[in-house]
Enzyme design. Structure first.
Site, PDB file in Angstrom:
ATOM      1  N   ARG A 102       4.388  -9.638   0.198  1.00 54.00           N
ATOM      2  CA  ARG A 102       4.402  -8.889  -0.899  1.00 54.00           C
ATOM      3  C   ARG A 102       5.265  -9.445  -1.951  1.00 54.00           C
ATOM      4  O   ARG A 102       6.462  -9.815  -1.517  1.00 54.00           O
ATOM      5  CB  ARG A 102       4.886  -7.257  -0.655  1.00 54.00           C
ATOM      6  N   HIS A 129      -4.190  -5.783  -4.764  1.00 54.39           N
ATOM      7  CA  HIS A 129      -3.647  -5.060  -3.806  1.00 54.39           C
ATOM      8  C   HIS A 129      -4.869  -4.598  -2.654  1.00 54.39           C
ATOM      9  O   HIS A 129      -5.272  -3.860  -2.543  1.00 54.39           O
ATOM     10  CB  HIS A 129      -3.046  -3.753  -4.321  1.00 54.39           C
ATOM     11  N   GLN A 132      -4.629  -2.357   0.211  1.00 57.27           N
ATOM     12  CA  GLN A 132      -4.952  -0.786  -0.480  1.00 57.27           C
ATOM     13  C   GLN A 132      -6.690  -0.473  -0.712  1.00 57.27           C
ATOM     14  O   GLN A 132      -6.996   0.487  -0.376  1.00 57.27           O
ATOM     15  CB  GLN A 132      -4.119  -0.556  -1.486  1.00 57.27           C
ATOM     16  N   ASP A 223      -3.092   5.710 -10.254  1.00 55.22           N
ATOM     17  CA  ASP A 223      -1.872   5.185  -9.884  1.00 55.22           C
ATOM     18  C   ASP A 223      -0.983   5.313 -11.105  1.00 55.22           C
ATOM     19  O   ASP A 223      -1.147   5.805 -12.018  1.00 55.22           O
ATOM     20  CB  ASP A 223      -2.276   3.733  -9.456  1.00 55.22           C
ATOM     21  N   CYS A 262      -2.779   5.669  -4.296  1.00 58.41           N
ATOM     22  CA  CYS A 262      -2.340   4.840  -3.456  1.00 58.41           C
ATOM     23  C   CYS A 262      -0.932   4.912  -2.970  1.00 58.41           C
ATOM     24  O   CYS A 262      -0.236   4.577  -1.839  1.00 58.41           O
ATOM     25  CB  CYS A 262      -2.313   3.236  -3.793  1.00 58.41           C
ATOM     26  N   ARG A 290      -4.572   2.768   5.714  1.00 56.85           N
ATOM     27  CA  ARG A 290      -3.919   1.367   5.445  1.00 56.85           C
ATOM     28  C   ARG A 290      -3.692   0.818   6.723  1.00 56.85           C
ATOM     29  O   ARG A 290      -3.792  -0.507   6.916  1.00 56.85           O
ATOM     30  CB  ARG A 290      -2.565   1.757   4.793  1.00 56.85           C
TER      31      ARG A 290
HETATM   32  N1  NVA Z   1       0.393  -0.439  -8.951  1.00 57.72           N
HETATM   33  C1  NVA Z   1       1.617  -0.046  -8.196  1.00 57.72           C
HETATM   34  C2  NVA Z   1       1.172   0.089  -6.667  1.00 57.72           C
HETATM   35  C3  NVA Z   1       2.358   0.386  -5.564  1.00 57.72           C
HETATM   36  C4  NVA Z   1       1.612   0.551  -4.251  1.00 57.72           C
HETATM   37  C5  NVA Z   1       2.614  -1.351  -8.282  1.00 57.72           C
HETATM   38  O1  NVA Z   1       2.553  -2.468  -8.326  1.00 57.72           O
HETATM   39  O2  NVA Z   1       3.974  -0.876  -8.172  1.00 57.72           O
END
Ligand code: NVA
Length: 304
Positions: A102, A129, A132, A223, A262, A290
């Site tokens: 990540r 992502h 997800q 989101d 998400c 997930r």
């Molecule tokens: N768009 C959000 C997703 C978090 C799982 C981020 O990147 O913070």
């Protein structure tokens, strides 16, 4: 299935995505059948950003496959600062059978894949992502018997999650509408790629700034309006995005039967508490998925 890494959604074709969805559902239905799928394998997990679901679902998911997960936070300093990302990748490849990462920048993911000698899985970056999106498509497949007939609308900021959903929808053939404020549309590079893919699959792809123009939908998705690493001004964001809040009224107008998120959720911002806590919300179904979706990716990349 012959895939080397899981870096971005558009590296997979339709059949590969459908196979991963089917495998995720099979692992979910009979986890014991996969108990030793990763026996003797270790996965190094790099986290440059905070995480709850991703960290826990990978760690426990890998354990359920008989493998070993190693969490690497920021104790070695920021990725690429104490040592080059390429050296990080080469060192981890000496010990680990796969790398989950990540990161802030997608280029870090690309460098890990380029310089390491083991499969790399993107666990979120600034642009994508994919874990997800795959989990969300498992959820869609569970809720709608004919996945390719689903109409999915994403409402809010065209961020990493939106990009991955848009690409996956375009590949699989799911109609996808993205409603966002002006100035917050997807980057041209990602949108053009999705457009090209949707032309091949027959999916209808639409971007609108008019939330009243969503039309009939099966599932709504939202989101956060400020992603990790964004330096947006909260006051400006709340004012700009307020008309894009997802609530019961929007569910009724569009006829959508489920709402997806998400998480982490920002209640009363992108979604009302009442809707998030309602039976229409499948956020926790996706959270569980997930793990099954990622396990399908791990089994595909690593199982002997
Ligand atoms: N768009 C959000 C997703 C978090 C799982 C981020 O990147 O913070």
């Amino acid at each position: 299935m012959n895939i080397e890494h899981f870096l971005a959604d558009d590296q997979l074709n339709k059949q590969q995505i459908l196979d991963l969805i089917a495998l995720a559902r099979d692992i979910k239905q009979q986890p014991k059948g996969y108990r030793y799928a990763l026996a003797g394998k270790s996965v190094a997990m790099i986290f440059e950003k905070p995480s709850l679901r991703t960290h826990v679902s990978f760690d426990i998911g890998i354990n359920k496959l008989g493998g070993h997960a190693l969490y690497l936070g920021q104790q070695n300093g920021k990725l690429g600062e104490r040592e080059r990302v390429s050296d990080y990748a080469k060192n981890l490849s000496c010990y680990a059978d796969a790398i989950v990462a990540r990161v802030f920048s997608h280029s870090s993911i690309e460098q890990l894949a380029e310089h390491g000698s083991v499969p790399v899985i993107n666990a979120l970056c600034d642009t994508y992502h994919p874990c997800q999106a795959l989990a969300d498509f498992v959820t869609l497949a569970e809720n709608f018997p004919e996945l390719e007939k689903v109409k999915l609308a994403y409402i809010g900021d065209a961020n990493n999650v939106a990009n991955s959903l848009m690409l996956m929808a375009a590949i699989v053939g799911v109609d996808f509408t993205l409603a966002c404020p002006e100035g917050f549309a997807p980057e041209d590079k990602v949108y053009n790629k999705a457009l090209e893919l949707s032309q091949a699959s027959g999916a209808k792809l639409r971007i609108t700034n008019d939330i009243a123009a969503l039309g009939p939908q099966d599932a709504l998705y939202t989101d956060t309006w400020i992603s990790m690493g964004d330096n947006r001004n909260i006051t400006d964001v709340l004012a700009t995005f307020k008309p894009f809040q997802v609530d019961h009224k929007l569910m009724k107008i569009t006829g959508a039967s489920i709402v997806m998120h998400c998480q982490p959720v920002h209640l009363e911002e992108e979604i009302t508490t009442e809707l998030f806590d309602s039976e229409l919300s499948v956020a926790f179904q996706s959270a569980e998925n997930r793990m099954w979706a990622q396990n399908a990716v791990l089994v595909t990349l690593l199982a002997d």
